[in-house]
Design a protein around this motif. Sequence first.
Motif, short mmCIF file in Angstrom:
data_model
loop_
_atom_site.label_atom_id
_atom_site.label_comp_id
_atom_site.label_asym_id
_atom_site.label_seq_id
_atom_site.Cartn_x
_atom_site.Cartn_y
_atom_site.Cartn_z
N LEU A 190 0.87 -1.17 0.00
CA LEU A 190 0.00 0.00 0.00
C LEU A 190 0.91 1.22 0.00
CD1 LEU A 190 -2.77 1.37 0.32
CD2 LEU A 190 -2.45 1.18 2.79
N THR A 191 0.79 2.02 -1.01
CA THR A 191 1.62 3.23 -1.08
C THR A 191 0.72 4.45 -1.04
OG1 THR A 191 1.61 3.17 -3.49
CG2 THR A 191 3.45 2.11 -2.40
N LYS A 192 1.16 5.42 -0.30
CA LYS A 192 0.42 6.67 -0.19
C LYS A 192 1.39 7.82 -0.37
CE LYS A 192 -3.26 5.25 2.89
NZ LYS A 192 -4.01 5.59 4.08
N LYS A 193 0.91 8.85 -0.99
CA LYS A 193 1.72 10.04 -1.15
C LYS A 193 1.55 10.89 0.11
CE LYS A 193 2.61 13.82 -4.26
NZ LYS A 193 2.31 14.46 -5.51
N CYS A 194 2.66 11.30 0.66
CA CYS A 194 2.58 12.15 1.84
C CYS A 194 3.73 13.15 1.80
CB CYS A 194 2.61 11.34 3.12
SG CYS A 194 4.08 10.36 3.33
N ASP A 202 6.53 17.11 -2.55
CA ASP A 202 7.35 16.43 -3.56
C ASP A 202 8.78 16.91 -3.41
OD1 ASP A 202 5.32 14.97 -4.68
OD2 ASP A 202 4.82 16.49 -6.17
#
Length: 79
Positions: A53-57, A60
């Motif tokens: 499970l990958t999430k952007k947090c 950038d």
Amino acid sequence: MKTTLYLDPELMRAAKKQALKDGISLTKLVEFSVRDYLDAANTPNEPFQLNLLTKKCGPDIDVKLSDRKKFYKLMEDGN
């Protein structure tokens, strides 16, 4: 088919106790156990697949780990 098995006495006591508890003969318990073992041994293992499970947090950040100087500056300053 009739055969002779040599089992550990403790295993034999536990098997007899379980057969009595289940209301089946010792022969049936041994048959079930051997069938289950053979079925499991002949069932091909499914290849393991890890689903990540990958999430952007966070912001950038454009830093290459190979650019050590820029990477350390980012780690120290947060910019």
